[in-house]
Structure formats: structure tokens, C-alpha cells
Design a protein around this motif. Sequence first.
Motif, mmCIF file in Angstrom:
data_model
loop_
_atom_site.group_PDB
_atom_site.id
_atom_site.type_symbol
_atom_site.label_atom_id
_atom_site.label_comp_id
_atom_site.label_asym_id
_atom_site.label_seq_id
_atom_site.Cartn_x
_atom_site.Cartn_y
_atom_site.Cartn_z
ATOM 1 N N ALA A 16 0.797 -1.294 0.115
ATOM 2 C CA ALA A 16 0.000 -0.017 0.007
ATOM 3 C C ALA A 16 0.833 1.293 0.102
ATOM 4 C CB ALA A 16 -1.098 -0.125 1.204
ATOM 5 N N GLU A 36 9.910 -4.119 -6.654
ATOM 6 C CA GLU A 36 9.121 -5.148 -6.105
ATOM 7 C C GLU A 36 9.714 -6.563 -5.773
ATOM 8 O OE1 GLU A 36 6.606 -5.527 -3.607
ATOM 9 O OE2 GLU A 36 7.289 -7.556 -3.657
ATOM 10 N N GLY A 43 2.609 -8.022 -0.716
ATOM 11 C CA GLY A 43 3.016 -7.514 0.822
ATOM 12 C C GLY A 43 1.798 -8.014 1.767
ATOM 13 N N THR A 45 -0.100 -5.894 2.875
ATOM 14 C CA THR A 45 -1.360 -5.346 2.696
ATOM 15 C C THR A 45 -2.485 -6.252 2.136
ATOM 16 O OG1 THR A 45 -0.130 -3.053 2.136
ATOM 17 C CG2 THR A 45 -2.346 -3.375 1.060
ATOM 18 N N SER A 48 -3.928 -8.164 4.841
ATOM 19 C CA SER A 48 -4.633 -7.631 5.870
ATOM 20 C C SER A 48 -6.067 -7.531 5.587
ATOM 21 C CB SER A 48 -3.967 -6.008 5.957
ATOM 22 O OG SER A 48 -4.557 -5.293 4.666
ATOM 23 N N ASN A 195 8.415 -2.303 4.199
ATOM 24 C CA ASN A 195 7.794 -2.654 5.425
ATOM 25 C C ASN A 195 8.919 -3.019 6.533
ATOM 26 O OD1 ASN A 195 5.878 -3.589 7.359
ATOM 27 N ND2 ASN A 195 4.721 -4.613 5.918
ATOM 28 N N ASN A 222 9.161 -9.223 4.279
ATOM 29 C CA ASN A 222 9.315 -8.020 5.039
ATOM 30 C C ASN A 222 10.297 -8.629 6.090
ATOM 31 O OD1 ASN A 222 5.838 -7.789 5.586
ATOM 32 N ND2 ASN A 222 7.078 -6.852 4.037
ATOM 33 N N GLU A 225 15.023 -5.022 5.707
ATOM 34 C CA GLU A 225 16.201 -4.295 5.006
ATOM 35 C C GLU A 225 16.220 -2.759 5.022
ATOM 36 O OE1 GLU A 225 14.324 -6.637 2.505
ATOM 37 O OE2 GLU A 225 16.222 -7.618 1.491
ATOM 38 N N LEU A 437 -2.632 3.333 8.299
ATOM 39 C CA LEU A 437 -2.652 4.665 8.288
ATOM 40 C C LEU A 437 -1.155 5.308 8.005
ATOM 41 C CD1 LEU A 437 -3.819 7.305 9.368
ATOM 42 C CD2 LEU A 437 -2.830 6.867 11.570
HETATM 43 C C1 FAD Z 1 -3.559 -10.335 8.763
HETATM 44 C C2 FAD Z 1 -3.104 -8.999 8.855
HETATM 45 C C3 FAD Z 1 -4.224 -7.965 9.117
HETATM 46 C C4 FAD Z 1 -3.986 -6.611 9.072
HETATM 47 N N1 FAD Z 1 -5.121 -5.963 9.046
HETATM 48 C C5 FAD Z 1 -4.925 -4.602 9.171
HETATM 49 C C6 FAD Z 1 -5.934 -3.769 8.822
HETATM 50 O O1 FAD Z 1 -7.056 -3.866 8.771
HETATM 51 N N2 FAD Z 1 -5.674 -2.324 8.898
HETATM 52 C C7 FAD Z 1 -4.355 -1.711 9.062
HETATM 53 O O2 FAD Z 1 -4.248 -0.548 9.358
HETATM 54 N N3 FAD Z 1 -3.420 -2.664 9.233
HETATM 55 C C8 FAD Z 1 -3.629 -3.786 9.025
HETATM 56 N N4 FAD Z 1 -2.464 -4.794 9.045
HETATM 57 C C9 FAD Z 1 -1.099 -4.247 8.931
HETATM 58 C C10 FAD Z 1 -1.024 -3.634 7.498
HETATM 59 O O3 FAD Z 1 -1.154 -4.564 6.793
HETATM 60 C C11 FAD Z 1 0.479 -3.087 7.378
HETATM 61 O O4 FAD Z 1 0.810 -2.417 8.268
HETATM 62 C C12 FAD Z 1 0.483 -2.539 6.069
HETATM 63 O O5 FAD Z 1 0.183 -3.247 4.964
HETATM 64 C C13 FAD Z 1 2.036 -2.192 5.645
HETATM 65 O O6 FAD Z 1 2.039 -1.874 4.315
HETATM 66 P P1 FAD Z 1 3.369 -1.531 3.619
HETATM 67 O O7 FAD Z 1 3.052 -1.007 2.307
HETATM 68 O O8 FAD Z 1 4.566 -0.754 4.481
HETATM 69 O O9 FAD Z 1 4.133 -2.970 3.619
HETATM 70 P P2 FAD Z 1 3.773 -4.198 2.727
HETATM 71 O O10 FAD Z 1 2.340 -4.126 2.194
HETATM 72 O O11 FAD Z 1 4.141 -5.373 3.279
HETATM 73 O O12 FAD Z 1 4.487 -3.792 1.448
HETATM 74 C C14 FAD Z 1 5.826 -3.941 1.174
HETATM 75 C C15 FAD Z 1 6.373 -4.386 -0.075
HETATM 76 O O13 FAD Z 1 7.902 -4.388 0.008
HETATM 77 C C16 FAD Z 1 8.343 -5.461 -0.762
HETATM 78 N N5 FAD Z 1 9.668 -5.645 -0.388
HETATM 79 C C17 FAD Z 1 10.094 -5.730 0.921
HETATM 80 N N6 FAD Z 1 11.552 -5.772 0.745
HETATM 81 C C18 FAD Z 1 12.094 -5.391 -0.506
HETATM 82 C C19 FAD Z 1 13.387 -5.376 -1.131
HETATM 83 N N7 FAD Z 1 14.409 -5.335 -0.490
HETATM 84 N N8 FAD Z 1 13.181 -5.019 -2.308
HETATM 85 C C20 FAD Z 1 11.986 -4.953 -3.193
HETATM 86 N N9 FAD Z 1 10.649 -5.129 -2.647
HETATM 87 C C21 FAD Z 1 10.856 -5.277 -1.079
HETATM 88 C C22 FAD Z 1 7.332 -6.679 -0.322
HETATM 89 O O14 FAD Z 1 7.659 -7.750 -1.130
HETATM 90 C C23 FAD Z 1 6.282 -6.093 -0.199
HETATM 91 O O15 FAD Z 1 5.271 -6.089 -1.328
HETATM 92 C C24 FAD Z 1 -2.807 -6.098 8.939
HETATM 93 C C25 FAD Z 1 -1.488 -7.100 8.937
HETATM 94 C C26 FAD Z 1 -1.843 -8.559 8.882
HETATM 95 C C27 FAD Z 1 -0.461 -9.324 8.691
#
Ligand code: FAD
Length: 460
Positions: A16, A36, A43, A45, A48, A195, A222, A225, A437
Motif C-alpha cells: 500500500a 518489488e 505484501g 497489505t 490485511s 515494510n 518483510n 532491509e 494509516l
Molecule cells: C493479517 C493482517 C491483518 C491486518 N489488518 C490491518 C488492517 O485492517 N488495517 C491496518 O491498518 N493494518 C492492518 N495490518 C497491517 C498492515 O497490513 C500493514 O501495516 C501494511 O500493509 C503495511 O504496508 P506497507 O506498504 O508498509 O508494507 P507491505 O504491504 O508489506 O509492502 C511492502 C512491499 O515491499 C516488498 N519488499 C520488501 N523488501 C523489499 C526489497 N528489499 N526490495 C523490493 N521489494 C521489497 C514486499 O515484497 C512488499 O510487497 C494487518 C496485517 C496483517 C498481517
Amino acid sequence: MNFDAEVPIIIVGAGACGLVAAMAANSDGGEVVVLERDPVPQGSTALSSGLIPAAGTKAQKAQGLDDSADKMAADIINKAHQENDPAMVAALCRQSAVSIDWLNDVHGLSLGVIDSFLYPGHSAYRMHGTPSKTGRELIGVLSRRAETLEIPVITDARVTDLFADPDGTIRGVRFRRPDNSEETLGCQAIVLACNGYGGNPEMVAKLIPDMKDALYFGHAGNQGEAIAWGRDLGAGMTDLGGYQGHGSVAHPHGILVSWALMMEGGIQVNKDGRRFSNEHDGYSEQARRVIAQPGGIVWNIYDQRLHDFAQDFDDYRQAETAGAVRQAATIGDLAEICDLPADALVETLRDTEALSATGGQDKFGRTFAKDRLASPYYAVKVTGALFHTQGGLNVDERARVLKSDGTPFANLFAGGGAARGLSGPSDWGYLSGNGLLTAVTLGHIAGAQAARLIKNEISV
Ligand SMILES: Cc1cc2nc3c(=O)[nH]c(=O)nc-3n(C[C@H](O)[C@H](O)[C@H](O)COP(=O)(O)OP(=O)(O)OC[C@H]3O[C@@H](n4cnc5c(N)ncnc54)[C@H](O)[C@@H]3O)c2cc1C
């Protein structure tokens, strides 16, 4: 250094945070490439519930819901016992409505508000989700939007190194393909959206020893890194032991069972048929409490009314299809099919019934105003899990990563789980929605700031 190619803005990670950052940079005229590691952006996301909190949105107003950024900030600060950064909390709560309205109005996301129950610690209905209220749908619509905007998302590209000048200005990255070949890409600005470290068992054991043996329910990619790069670059990092747990994952099915069941009247009992906590404190801290019960297993106990109510949740329907949901006409029968001591379970339910009749509070501090359970009864066996980590790189209100001396890096931005969250140093500070958020608001800000930086509209 000579790079294989150059691009104005690199975004690391297509969850996200990364996709919202890319859309924001693109809106502001910034050319961007998203890298990615996975073959398809998912991810945490995608895993979730996809619910994003925001206050004062047009969607809330359309549903007649009253809320404000101040109320939202107070909820987040209270939940974290004032151990988070109030200025960042206030800034992201103010930004929350801007980001949700922008996603709906400009990008057509159709985010609506759940108004059937209040999440623990929320003083208003403010969880926004796509029509199916799933993370899979959320990541799907964001990915399709990126595609429509012709934003290049290079998949199967795991970033392994950042190249920086001695003053911390990032010049580019190296990324690795599944066949182990490597490429380099230069940039003028970079957003870390990869993440936290929940998928890295060594880091979890070191930074959250209590959860080292817990089920990890987030995205395996996650790997922490952003924290490793931040350490090398001399970035400030805070609350590294902060995390979101969850005390209700169906066992052994591994399916989230919505905490709404607890908020609307359900209870958790251990294998002795006894309650052990105030379920209304929140699902995050409940993970550790559940794991501390005999065998790390407890039962969610509820009734027909709540079973019907839970049909609204995709995960719950999946749990039912998988055979995780059990039903019985009497408490004695329920005890038998769950292998719980009948006398103790009868007593536990009698106690909660007495409390709900008087509106009284139990010894754990829970009030049972409307929570009378009635036949037929239902149960799901659950365990506690680690969902995602909340600590990370210190960022300011412009999503700029800060050095350990508090000054910003010239062209390094971060958001989502890569950045310090709003939940303080442990598990009890996580308020529902804090994860998405920071992913959505900081992603929005980071992308826009990166675009303005490369157009020389702002300086660091
Ligand atoms: C079961 C579950 C339910 C949840 N429900 C909620 C909810 O309803 N509401 C809420 O606010 N939060 C919820 N959360 C938390 C929420 O999912 C995360 O806080 C949010 O998705 C984080 O978003 P992000 O984009 O930071 O990370 P991610 O969505 O994890 O995206 C990170 C991306 O970076 C990629 N990546 C990682 N390292 C590298 C690299 N070295 N090089 C290239 N790509 C890389 C990964 O493959 C991934 O695609 C939930 C979590 C879980 C596990």
C-alpha cells in the motif's frame, strides 16, 4: 558511479505504501519506478483486512458520521500511553482525510466506512475499506490504478543495496533477480516502502524476544532491509520493539477470526474453561496473553447473534468453510466438542451473564453491558500471532528520513512499516488501523515530496 539506468524517483516495495507513493509522485509530475521483490505485488497489505482509518472524510460525512483529526489523534495517543510522537500523530491524522478523499475522488477507490461496530479504542467509526473489506481487494485496486497511470512496477526485483555519498545522499540502488543476476538503477530521490522485519526470525528474536516462537502472520518478504540500510547510513530509529499482534487466529487453520466478535460480546477462555483477560483492551496485546495460556491455545466463545453478524467478514466465512467454527445447543455440549471442562465453562458463562444483567465490570476491567450470550453457542479454537512490526526509521511530517542527529537526509523518504509507527515501544500501543494509516498517509506524503524535490520545488 555508473548505473545501468537512471530514473528520477525509485520506490522500494509495492505494498500500500509504495503504490500510494507512486500514485502521488505521478500526480505531481514525478517520473517513478517501483521495485518489488515478489512476482506480483502483495505484501502484508494483501494479507490485511485492508481497513484504513481516517477522520473527517467525505465518506464519513456521507454516512452521517461525526469525527475529527483531533479525536483520532487522542485515540492513538491514549492507546500508546503517550509513548508515541504527538506531532507525528497529529500530522498523520490531519493527513488521513486528505489521503482517503484523494484516493476516492481522484483514483476512484470507493472506500466506505464500517459503521456496524467500533474497533477497540476508537471513539468514532473511521475504518475505511473497499467494498469487500479485504486487503486483497485493496492491493488489487491500487495495482490496477498504477497500471492505468502507466507507472512501471518492476517485479522480481529485490533491492539489496543502496548507494550513498558520504553525506547520506542516495545515488541509486542494486537489485537482484530470481536468477541471481544483478542490476543497478540511479535516482534523484528514493522512497523506502518495504515494510518492517516481521519475516526475519533473527531480528524478531533479538528485538521482540516474547514473540520469537509465535506464528508470523504477515508477509514473508518483510525482512527488515530498511532498518539494515538505515543503520548503515546513520539514520535514527525508534520503537524497534513495537509491533501489532493478534489474539485470534484460527488454529490450526491459520485464518484471522475478526475481533469484532469480542467487541460485540464474545469471550475468550483457556483450556480450563476460564477467562484470563479483558478482551476489550485490544487484539494486539492479546496475542501475548493468548500465547501465555496452556499450549498457547484458547477458544473464542460466542453465539448465534454474533455468528450471523460475523458473516459480513470474508475471513470469518473462510474459517467456517474450513471447519474452524463449531456449534452446540448447550454449554455442556459445547464444552464436550471443544474438550473443555463443562463445569468451569458453565460457571464462566454464568458469571458473564450476571455481569451483563447488571452492566457490571469484571475483575479484568471489562464491562458487559450488552453482552448476554444465548443458545445456540459457537466456538473457534485460536492462537496468538505476530502481524507486523511497528518500529523503524525516524521520519518527519514530510516523510523525510532523519539522521540520528535529527537532521533530514537529502533525498531519502520512508513510510508504512519501514518507518517508525505511531504505536510506541511494545504491543499494547497498537490501535486498529495504525498499520495502513502510516502506509497510506506517509506514502502519499513521501511520493508528493519526492516529486517536488526532483522538480526543485522544495529543498531539504
Ligand atoms: C493479517 C493482517 C491483518 C491486518 N489488518 C490491518 C488492517 O485492517 N488495517 C491496518 O491498518 N493494518 C492492518 N495490518 C497491517 C498492515 O497490513 C500493514 O501495516 C501494511 O500493509 C503495511 O504496508 P506497507 O506498504 O508498509 O508494507 P507491505 O504491504 O508489506 O509492502 C511492502 C512491499 O515491499 C516488498 N519488499 C520488501 N523488501 C523489499 C526489497 N528489499 N526490495 C523490493 N521489494 C521489497 C514486499 O515484497 C512488499 O510487497 C494487518 C496485517 C496483517 C498481517
